[in-house]
Enzyme design. Structure first.
Site, PDB file in Angstrom:
ATOM      1  CG  LEU A  43       0.135   8.651  -5.337  1.00 25.21           C
ATOM      2  CD1 LEU A  43      -1.136   8.455  -4.893  1.00 25.21           C
ATOM      3  CD2 LEU A  43       0.169   9.143  -6.926  1.00 25.21           C
ATOM      4  CB  ALA A  44       2.836  13.164  -1.107  1.00 28.57           C
ATOM      5  CG  HIS A 266      -5.850  -3.421   4.503  1.00 24.78           C
ATOM      6  ND1 HIS A 266      -6.889  -4.351   3.915  1.00 24.78           N
ATOM      7  CD2 HIS A 266      -6.308  -2.427   3.605  1.00 24.78           C
ATOM      8  CE1 HIS A 266      -7.425  -3.971   2.893  1.00 24.78           C
ATOM      9  NE2 HIS A 266      -7.101  -2.659   2.712  1.00 24.78           N
ATOM     10  NE  ARG A 337      -8.720   0.425   4.284  1.00 23.31           N
ATOM     11  CZ  ARG A 337      -7.858   0.852   3.382  1.00 23.31           C
ATOM     12  NH1 ARG A 337      -6.935   1.497   3.604  1.00 23.31           N
ATOM     13  NH2 ARG A 337      -8.051   0.824   2.044  1.00 23.31           N
ATOM     14  CG  HIS A 408      -2.653  -1.077   4.358  1.00 23.84           C
ATOM     15  ND1 HIS A 408      -2.015  -1.346   3.342  1.00 23.84           N
ATOM     16  CD2 HIS A 408      -3.600  -0.269   3.950  1.00 23.84           C
ATOM     17  CE1 HIS A 408      -2.534  -0.650   2.127  1.00 23.84           C
ATOM     18  NE2 HIS A 408      -3.265  -0.051   2.627  1.00 23.84           N
ATOM     19  CD  GLU A 432       1.826   5.476   4.663  1.00 20.34           C
ATOM     20  OE1 GLU A 432       2.127   5.286   3.571  1.00 20.34           O
ATOM     21  OE2 GLU A 432       1.868   4.754   5.649  1.00 20.34           O
ATOM     22  NE  ARG A 442      -4.668   5.459   4.396  1.00 26.54           N
ATOM     23  CZ  ARG A 442      -5.317   4.552   3.430  1.00 26.54           C
ATOM     24  NH1 ARG A 442      -6.150   4.851   2.582  1.00 26.54           N
ATOM     25  NH2 ARG A 442      -4.633   3.351   3.395  1.00 26.54           N
ATOM     26  CG  LEU A 448      -4.269   6.385  -3.793  1.00 25.12           C
ATOM     27  CD1 LEU A 448      -4.869   5.546  -4.956  1.00 25.12           C
ATOM     28  CD2 LEU A 448      -2.894   6.131  -3.672  1.00 25.12           C
TER      29      LEU A 448
END
Lengths: 644, 261, 226
Positions: A43-44, A266, A337, A408, A432, A442, A448
């Site tokens: 994504l980044a 996670h 989490r 995770h 990340e 997080r 995302l």
């Protein structure tokens, strides 16, 4: 070295706008004179590469996968947060900012997080314009759901595959720039070193994974968007190929590495089933919206369950301990989490775990199915239930799921300033790969958001400020700095190939993973960390003496690829332990047993540890040097996190 | 640690695997015995075990593509016992578990076979043709920033759902592998229909379909004979309806676009 | 190449031609079968011979004959081009394939079925069409006028067992070709709709079976009952 975070002056809500006005701009006609390297196409990376291409820079994008679309962002399930307040439930930029700082247990930078919350709304607009098929209500408008750590519904989602849909959006934007000739993509190409000229990042050395050739690429700036390092633990929800090599080699070239011990475990993953296990599969956290977490009330009952003497349906309602609902009545099953994971570990350590290994708790949908009907539950979680059934051969509509925490996400990463530049001039880190926004923990659906915020809306602005001060001239790849770096990479590969020992790369990786899971996982203590450090050094020494890497360098050689990555994981593991050892407080995902409240909750020490620990490389085997960036909180009051 | 099925007995299998050194050399099937295969293992974990064995014996391990191992990245791509991704419907190779095989089975493992997917090594193929097809037009031309508010574009849920169904394609190439003609129509159609269905994608729908179909031909994929093998073997259930949608888009574009080149 | 030739030389364009010609040939089958039904008139072949005369001499039919020929030629030509392309798209075959798990036999063997039909077509034309058109049949007088007696040729041909067998087998091949081809032709044109596609599929199946059965009954009728 003095860490300058370059946080702009002024009230937090105005910092970003002011900064955008103050940064230097590159004239549109001059942008084509600058080359930018982007490593990683998640994504980044994909969003940064596409946006920089749109602006007019010449971009080279690298990924080790065979297509940019396979970067591990693809696997994110649950959703993406944005302060749109479409549900009219009291959300706002400030609330998202507040939740994120609090969720991160007050170990993140206020200014960065506020900016993240601000641009979150633009991300959703951008993705929808690209054709990302977010979930919608019958009226045709966007739907939202709630997620752990928040009391508003601000999560946008695309069934159970939000990551894939967002990445395909960014990938399509990237493809468009490839068609225009502004971006050139190098798939199956892995970065193995950073090249610096005159103290600035000016290029990278890569290995073509098909031919094995070592090649150099020169540019005016380098962006690392190479993801996290969760695979240090061998077993994690990361993809098999996810690795820390690019970031680690940048660290060895002078970039500081921040908060390496902040890893997120996670809570809802499918438990380990055997020694052959290669990875762990996450079940989206969204399941906790409707699933209820429980274990048997007594150890004795759990034992009988594990032995198969009774089945889950034999346990009466009164004999079930819905421990999250009991301990945290306000948030219940939706606690963050780290809290959910730690509590699962606690009940399993007490001997109340289920499954044949005893390392699992139940996530039960019986009530939700009774309340809403199986069809409604299937519509929400159908694909997750199917995945669970495929892996475990059990039907979650009839039997509660068994879940256990798994590594995770890594909140730590390369230290970056407000511009997302590392301590190496011209080297940026996004997504990340950097440490910036999540503090010590997080929140769900924020990864995302951060990846796309960095790539679409932050780096494209801030990089111009750096480039505007750079001359146009390019460094040729036959420059001594490139030659030297190439040779070092070739030497390292040859060294790995020459050892010809007796143990496989994976055997070392698994050994390392177990050490880390035991001693630098969900709970850490001084003694364990000290032991782990010794053990890691032993593994490192054994690796370089006894590893077996088959094949040769000049061909497709997956063993050599893994050997390079594992070599770096071993070194990084030691830094994680060093960091965990030096941070004697508990915060977020970092739980030091020495620092807990009487109710076994993480106990922060804001007086002594409200800082970012940024580590400087001083040579393999040497103690790294700690630099502190003190965190100042002007807008959020530091409190002991409470989800009760 | 034991699995969900602690009583399951380990299996012994015979694997017939395609081995090929690189793109320029010929390959052949090689037989390997594998022992102690747990039914709870995934297919790729079974190959990991074999590879570990090979490495210890100083033989080259079998190269195969894989990454997320949770069925979404689309990297894994094995033709198992005559089927793309093996015998289970709606399942990628990485999500295929050994419990679907029996002790003593012989399993044939081959790479995707298509001229457009040349073999790099062993079971690893080059699927960059798919990237190029999307570079030919599989996008909506919007720059970052300057877009309307997300809720200014209402999309009926039925349309959004249909677009989503098409968008679930993981680009693994099983459709090409399963098709007797190595046709890429299901893949291309999934990409075209997703964008053609959405209001955002309508502006460019004609040029998009013309360019993507032209690139599909350049890459050397075969023609679609409507056997339906692609959809039957697709691990994420992309429907044949998309192919028909692609055809409508193609016909309308060819008949009405102003592109006479 | 112009946009037009480009369109119809692309794989999708060629498939469109296959589909249009194929569906057109289906319509021909209907006309042909209805004409052939004249054979069942118990009038010593008068109706059939008159029909055959009409078909050979009517200007509209003669023009359609050319269109029909073109339909066959395009259908066959594009089939060959596409088959070669399809073969080239997979230069190395799998060692093991189980296509029966994912598709029907006929859908995968349209080329084979088409070849069988083509061979049959040549035999069929040679035996009936060529003499009817270019001479070589006996004469017959119907209501005072002289006609060629194609009827007798039909009756005589279908007394030979292996000839009947060829016909019946060819019609089985045609049926399978159509079972896939008819509905596939609609799909190739993008004509697919939740409401109508099931009907098209059912109709196509019935059409294939009934038409081919209709054709196959003729040789069987003359062999066994005449």
């Amino acid at each position: 070295m003095i860490l300058d975070s370059k946080i702009p002056e002024g009230p937090v809500a105005e910092k970003w706008d002011k900064h955008k006005f103050n940064v230097k701009l590159v004239n549109p006609a001059n942008k084509r004179k600058y080359d930018i390297i982007v490593v990683g196409t998640g994504l980044a990376g994909a969003s940064a590469a596409a946006t920089l291409g749109e602006l007019g820079y010449n971009v080279k994008a690298f990924c080790f996968q065979d297509s940019p679309r396979r970067a591990h962002s693809i696997a994110a399930q649950g959703g993406i947060n944005a302060a749109k307040n479409y549900q009219n439930d009291g959300d706002s930029v400030f609330r998202l900012f507040y939740d994120t700082v609090k969720g991160g247990d007050y170990r993140s930078r206020e200014a960065n997080v506020y900016r993240l919350a601000q641009v979150s709304v633009n991300i959703i607009d951008q993705c929808v314009a690209q054709g990302v098929p977010f979930a919608r209500d019958y009226g045709g408008l966007l739907a939202n759901r709630s997620f752990g750590g928040a009391q508003v519904s601000r999560t946008f989602y695309a069934r159970g595959q939000t990551g894939q849909q967002l990445l395909l959006g960014a990938y399509s934007a990237l493809n468009r720039q490839v068609a225009y000739g502004k971006v050139k993509v190098f798939p199956r190409t892995e970065m193995l070193d950073l090249v610096m000229v005159d103290g600035k990042a000016r290029g990278i050395v890569v290995r073509n994974l098909i031919t094995g050739k070592i090649e150099s690429h020169s540019a005016h700036a380098v962006i690392l968007a190479t993801g996290g390092y969760g695979n240090v633990f061998f077993l994690s929800t990361n993809a098999m190929g996810s690795n820390a090599t690019a970031a680690w080699r940048a660290y060895k070239k002078g970039a500081l590495f921040a908060n390496p011990c902040f890893t997120q475990i996670h809570p809802t993953c499918i438990p380990v089933s055997g020694e052959y296990q290669s990875k762990l599969t996450l079940m989206s956290e969204s399941l906790r919206n409707d699933g209820r977490v429980w274990v048997p009330k007594t150890v004795e009952m759990a034992q009988r369950l594990r032995k198969g003497e009774i089945t889950v349906n034999d346990i009466a309602e009164a004999d079930r301990d819905y421990y999250l609902e009991r301990k945290y009545p306000a948030f219940g099953n939706l606690v963050p989490r780290d809290v959910a994971s730690r509590n699962a570990k606690l009940v399993c350590d007490e001997g109340r775990g289920v499954g044949s290994s005893g390392l699992a708790v139940y996530l039960d949908f019986a009530d939700a199915i009774k309340r809403e009907g199986q069809a409604a539950i299937a519509a929400k979680y159908g694909n997750l239930f199917e995945m669970y059934a495929k892996i475990t051969d059990e039907n979650p509509y009839e039997k509660p799921m068994r879940i256990y925490p798994a590594v995770h996400y890594t909140m730590g990463g390369l230290w970056v300033d407000y511009n997302l530049m590392t301590t190496v001039p011209g080297l940026y880190a996004a997504g990340e790969c950097n440490f910036s926004d999540h503090g010590a923990n997080r929140l769900g659906a924020s990864a995302l958001m951060q990846g796309l915020a960095d790539g679409y809306f932050v780096i494209p602005y801030t990089i111009g400020d750096y480039l505007a001060k750079m001359p146009y001239d390019k460094v040729p790849t036959d420059h001594p700095a490139f030659r030297e770096a190439e040779q070092a990479v070739i030497d390292k590969n040859n060294q790995l190939l020459a050892i010809q020992g007796t143990r496989t790369v994976d055997s070392f990786h698994k050994e390392l993973g177990l050490i880390m899971w035991e001693h630098c996982g969900m709970a850490r203590n001084e003694e364990g960390l000290r032991f782990a450090k010794q053990e890691i050094r032993r593994v490192r020494e054994a690796f370089w003496r006894d590893v077996k890497v088959t094949g040769v360098g000049e061909e497709l050689n997956q063993t050599l690829e893994r050997a390079n990555r594992v070599a770096d994981f071993i070194e990084l593991a030691e830094l994680m332990v060093d960091d965990a050892q030096s941070r004697k407080e508990s915060c977020g995902g970092h739980f030091r047993e020495e620092s807990q409240t009487p109710e076994n909750e993480a106990l922060r020490d804001d007086e002594n540890y409200a800082y970012v620990a940024a580590w400087e490389f001083t040579g393999v085997g040497n103690e790294p040097r700690l630099h502190r960036e003190d965190l100042e909180f002007e807008n959020v009051k530091l409190t002991q996190r409470s989800y009760k | 640690m034991a699995g969900s099925n602690p009583n399951a007995k380990p299996m012994s299998l015979t694997l017939k695997v395609w081995r090929q050194k690189n793109r320029d050399t010929a390959g052949q099937m090689v037989t390997y015995p594998v022992k102690n295969v747990s039914p709870d293992m995934s297919f790729l974990e079974m190959l990991d075990v074999l590879n570990d064995d090979l490495e210890v014996r100083n033989e080259e391990p079998i190269a195969f593509d894989h990454d997320c191992r949770e069925g979404i990245c689309g990297a894994c791509s094995l033709f198992i016992n005559g089927r793309a991704h093996g015998p289970e419907r709606g399942t990628t190779t990485c999500q295929l578990h050994m419990r679907h095989f029996k002790d003593g089975d012989t399993i044939t493992i081959e790479p995707w076979r298509a001229a457009a997917f040349p073999v790099h090594k062993d079971l690893v193929v080059d699927r960059s043709a798919f990237d190029r097809i999307q570079q030919a037009g599989g996008y909506i031309s919007v720059n970052t920033g300057g877009v309307p508010d997300a809720n200014e574009i209402p999309i009926p849920k039925t349309v959004a759902d249909k677009a989503f169904d098409a968008a679930t394609c993981i680009q693994c190439g099983a459709c090409v592998a399963a098709c007797k003609n190595a046709s890429a129509m299901l893949f291309v159609s999934a990409k075209v229909s997703q964008l053609a269905l959405l209001p955002q994608g309508k502006t460019e729908r004609k040029t998009r379909v013309e360019n993507m179909v032209a690139q599909m031909d350049i890459e050397g994929f075969g023609a679609c004979t409507n056997t339906g093998a692609c959809a039957a073997e697709c691990p994420v259930g992309i429907s044949l309806e998309n192919i028909n949608k692609l055809r409508r888009e193609f016909i309308v574009a060819k008949a009405t676009s102003e592109n006479i080149a | 190449m112009s946009w037009f030739t480009k369109t119809f030389s692309s794989t999708m364009g060629r498939k469109i031609i296959m589909s249009i010609t194929g569906l057109f040939l289906c319509s021909f089958l209907v006309v042909h079968l209805i004409g052939n039904l004249q054979l069942f008139y118990d009038d010593g072949g008068a109706a059939f011979n008159l029909y055959s005369y009409f078909m050979a001499n009517n200007i509209v039919i003669r023009i359609m004959e050319i269109v029909l020929l073109l339909g066959f030629l395009f259908h066959i030509y594009d089939a060959i081009v596409l088959t070669r392309k399809n073969k080239a798209a997979r230069p190395i075959e799998y060692a093991e394939v189980r296509p029966q798990e994912n598709s029907t036999w006929s859908s995968r063997n349209m080329g084979l079925l088409g070849t069988v039909i083509l061979v049959f077509l040549i035999i069929h034309l040679w035996n009936f069409f060529v003499p009817a058109r270019f001479g070589g049949l006996e004469g017959v007088v119907i209501e005072g006028a002289e006609y060629e007696n194609l009827y007798v040729r039909v009756v005589e041909s279908f007394q030979i067992w292996w000839y009947v067998l060829i016909y019946v087998l060819a019609m089985v091949a045609l049926a399978y070709h159509l079972i896939h081809g008819f509905q596939s032709g609609f799909q190739t044109l993008g004509l697919d709709h939740k409401k109508y596609t099931p009907f098209i599929q059912m109709f196509g199946y019935a059409f294939s079976v009934i038409v081919c059965l209709g054709f196959a009954i003729i040789p069987l009728y003359f062999f066994f009952l005449y």
